[in-house]
Design a protein around this motif. Structure first.
Motif, mmCIF file in Angstrom:
data_model
loop_
_atom_site.group_PDB
_atom_site.id
_atom_site.type_symbol
_atom_site.label_atom_id
_atom_site.label_comp_id
_atom_site.label_asym_id
_atom_site.label_seq_id
_atom_site.Cartn_x
_atom_site.Cartn_y
_atom_site.Cartn_z
ATOM 1 N N THR A 1 -46.914 -34.039 -48.446
ATOM 2 C CA THR A 1 -47.154 -35.382 -47.923
ATOM 3 C C THR A 1 -48.432 -35.973 -48.508
ATOM 4 O O THR A 1 -48.480 -37.145 -48.888
ATOM 5 C CB THR A 1 -47.258 -35.346 -46.384
ATOM 6 N N ILE A 2 -49.480 -35.153 -48.583
ATOM 7 C CA ILE A 2 -50.752 -35.621 -49.150
ATOM 8 C C ILE A 2 -50.570 -36.049 -50.597
ATOM 9 O O ILE A 2 -51.072 -37.100 -51.026
ATOM 10 C CB ILE A 2 -51.825 -34.512 -49.042
ATOM 11 N N THR A 3 -49.854 -35.259 -51.365
ATOM 12 C CA THR A 3 -49.601 -35.614 -52.761
ATOM 13 C C THR A 3 -48.867 -36.945 -52.855
ATOM 14 O O THR A 3 -49.202 -37.797 -53.700
ATOM 15 C CB THR A 3 -48.764 -34.509 -53.441
ATOM 16 N N ASP A 4 -47.903 -37.144 -51.968
ATOM 17 C CA ASP A 4 -47.126 -38.386 -51.999
ATOM 18 C C ASP A 4 -47.959 -39.604 -51.624
ATOM 19 O O ASP A 4 -47.733 -40.709 -52.129
ATOM 20 C CB ASP A 4 -45.936 -38.279 -51.037
ATOM 21 N N VAL A 5 -48.931 -39.433 -50.712
ATOM 22 C CA VAL A 5 -49.673 -40.577 -50.186
ATOM 23 C C VAL A 5 -50.938 -40.876 -50.980
ATOM 24 O O VAL A 5 -51.537 -41.950 -50.821
ATOM 25 C CB VAL A 5 -50.016 -40.337 -48.693
ATOM 26 N N ASN A 6 -51.363 -39.961 -51.833
ATOM 27 C CA ASN A 6 -52.645 -40.124 -52.525
ATOM 28 C C ASN A 6 -52.729 -41.415 -53.344
ATOM 29 O O ASN A 6 -53.780 -42.074 -53.388
ATOM 30 C CB ASN A 6 -52.920 -38.918 -53.425
ATOM 31 N N LEU B 1 -54.062 -43.920 -39.611
ATOM 32 C CA LEU B 1 -53.838 -43.915 -38.165
ATOM 33 C C LEU B 1 -52.534 -44.614 -37.804
ATOM 34 O O LEU B 1 -51.794 -44.172 -36.915
ATOM 35 C CB LEU B 1 -55.010 -44.589 -37.447
ATOM 36 N N GLY B 2 -52.229 -45.684 -38.503
ATOM 37 C CA GLY B 2 -50.971 -46.376 -38.260
ATOM 38 C C GLY B 2 -49.772 -45.507 -38.590
ATOM 39 O O GLY B 2 -48.774 -45.483 -37.841
ATOM 40 N N GLU B 3 -49.858 -44.787 -39.695
ATOM 41 C CA GLU B 3 -48.775 -43.881 -40.076
ATOM 42 C C GLU B 3 -48.621 -42.748 -39.056
ATOM 43 O O GLU B 3 -47.509 -42.336 -38.721
ATOM 44 C CB GLU B 3 -49.038 -43.303 -41.464
ATOM 45 N N SER B 4 -49.749 -42.248 -38.562
ATOM 46 C CA SER B 4 -49.682 -41.160 -37.579
ATOM 47 C C SER B 4 -49.054 -41.646 -36.274
ATOM 48 O O SER B 4 -48.242 -40.935 -35.670
ATOM 49 C CB SER B 4 -51.081 -40.587 -37.311
ATOM 50 N N GLU B 5 -49.411 -42.826 -35.838
ATOM 51 C CA GLU B 5 -48.858 -43.363 -34.593
ATOM 52 C C GLU B 5 -47.346 -43.532 -34.681
ATOM 53 O O GLU B 5 -46.624 -43.290 -33.707
ATOM 54 C CB GLU B 5 -49.530 -44.693 -34.259
ATOM 55 N N THR B 6 -46.878 -43.962 -35.844
ATOM 56 C CA THR B 6 -45.431 -44.108 -36.035
ATOM 57 C C THR B 6 -44.730 -42.770 -35.877
ATOM 58 O O THR B 6 -43.686 -42.675 -35.217
ATOM 59 C CB THR B 6 -45.150 -44.681 -37.435
ATOM 60 N N TYR C 1 -51.483 -37.094 -41.074
ATOM 61 C CA TYR C 1 -52.131 -38.404 -41.214
ATOM 62 C C TYR C 1 -53.358 -38.529 -40.307
ATOM 63 O O TYR C 1 -54.399 -39.030 -40.745
ATOM 64 C CB TYR C 1 -51.133 -39.519 -40.902
ATOM 65 N N VAL C 2 -53.255 -38.079 -39.061
ATOM 66 C CA VAL C 2 -54.380 -38.249 -38.149
ATOM 67 C C VAL C 2 -55.546 -37.350 -38.546
ATOM 68 O O VAL C 2 -56.720 -37.718 -38.378
ATOM 69 C CB VAL C 2 -53.947 -38.000 -36.685
#
Length: 280
Positions: free
Chosen positions: A217-222, A242-247, A261-262
């Motif tokens: 996930t980290i690689t994808d979001v970097n 934070l928005g991604e984590s809340e979802t 994410y959080v």
């Protein structure tokens, strides 16, 4: 997961009632009373939280050896037309076909909560059949819990998905940030539940498996994070994470991606970018 609505005695008869061997079918149908009694004992123990106290010698079928009974009722029975319908219904129950034991693997098999080699009379009982991934089924094996603290979570009976217990910390390496996952249960949990969740986390190697998922996930979001740093700085990155984590948490309080994410959002070095990154 919801408890299967399949009635145990009907499930059993559906699996054994079409055997072409008349003598075998008569023997198996005649064992229906023993199977019904075993199912009742399973449900009493499940309601009391005492599955670990069940003894295998109370769940055998008189007149049929364990191997034959399991072969005839489960191995062969689940291959009949009626048996396949039952199996398919159980396998289709998990959300997104995710293994309810680890929440990350793909469902490919049925696991026996109380092992069929020890509790043959429960081999086709729906409450004893849990869809699982191959990894979890292999690691769990044919062992039965020896104590309440030793018992793994029962996906149909234990409800912990609404409470956050999964956490992670960032670890900086020469190639970037990685996550380490750990169990941090809420104070409201009793010691037995804490022990059970911790045992499941350890036995099924969830820390390593979750980290592998998170690192992808980290690689994808970097790349997205890099653009956000340029566009608005650390606060924009943090708000995005934070928005991604809340979802994710809206659907699952222990979502691996949500925890990823959080946890990243709380790391200033990650939010600010390479110039603030730690070195190993």
């Amino acid at each position: 997961m919801k408890i299967p609505l399949l009635e145990p005695t009907r499930t059993y008869l559906a699996c054994v009632g079409t055997s072409r061997d008349m003598a075998r079918r008569e023997l198996l149908v005649g064992a229906g009373a023993a199977v019904r009694k075993a199912g009742q004992a399973l449900r009493r123990a499940a309601a009391d939280g005492t599955l670990h106290g069940l003894e295998g010698d109370e769940f055998t079928v008189e007149g049929i050896c364990t191997k034959d009974f399991v072969d005839w009722a489960y191995e062969n029975g689940m291959q009949t037309v009626a048996g396949k319908r039952i199996r398919d219904a159980l396998m289709a129950a998990p959300v997104d076909e995710r293994c309810p034991l680890c929440w990350v693997g793909a469902v490919t098999q049925l696991d026996h909560v109380m092992p069929k080699s020890v509790f043959p009379a429960l081999c086709v009982d729906p409450l004893n059949l849990v869809p699982a991934c191959a990894y979890c089924n292999l690691i769990k094996g044919d062992t039965k819990p020896q104590s309440a603290e030793d018992a793994l979570l029962h996906p149909y009976l234990d409800r912990i998905s609404h409470t956050r217990w999964l956490h992670a910390r960032t670890v900086w390496t020469p190639i970037g940030v990685r996550l380490e996952f750990f169990v941090a249960p809420p104070d409201s949990w009793d010691p037995t539940l804490v022990s059970r969740v911790t045992r499941q986390f350890t036995l099924l190697n969830l820390g390593t498996r979750y980290a592998q998922h998170a690192n992808r996930t980290i690689t994808d979001v970097n790349q997205m994070v890099t653009r956000l740093r340029v566009r608005g700085g650390a606060n924009v990155v943090r708000n995005y994470l934070l928005g991604e984590s809340e979802t994710r948490f809206a659907a699952d309080a222990n979502s691996i991606e949500g925890v990823t994410y959080v946890t990243l959002s709380a790391d200033d070095a990650y939010c600010h970018g390479p110039s603030a990154t730690h070195t190993a």
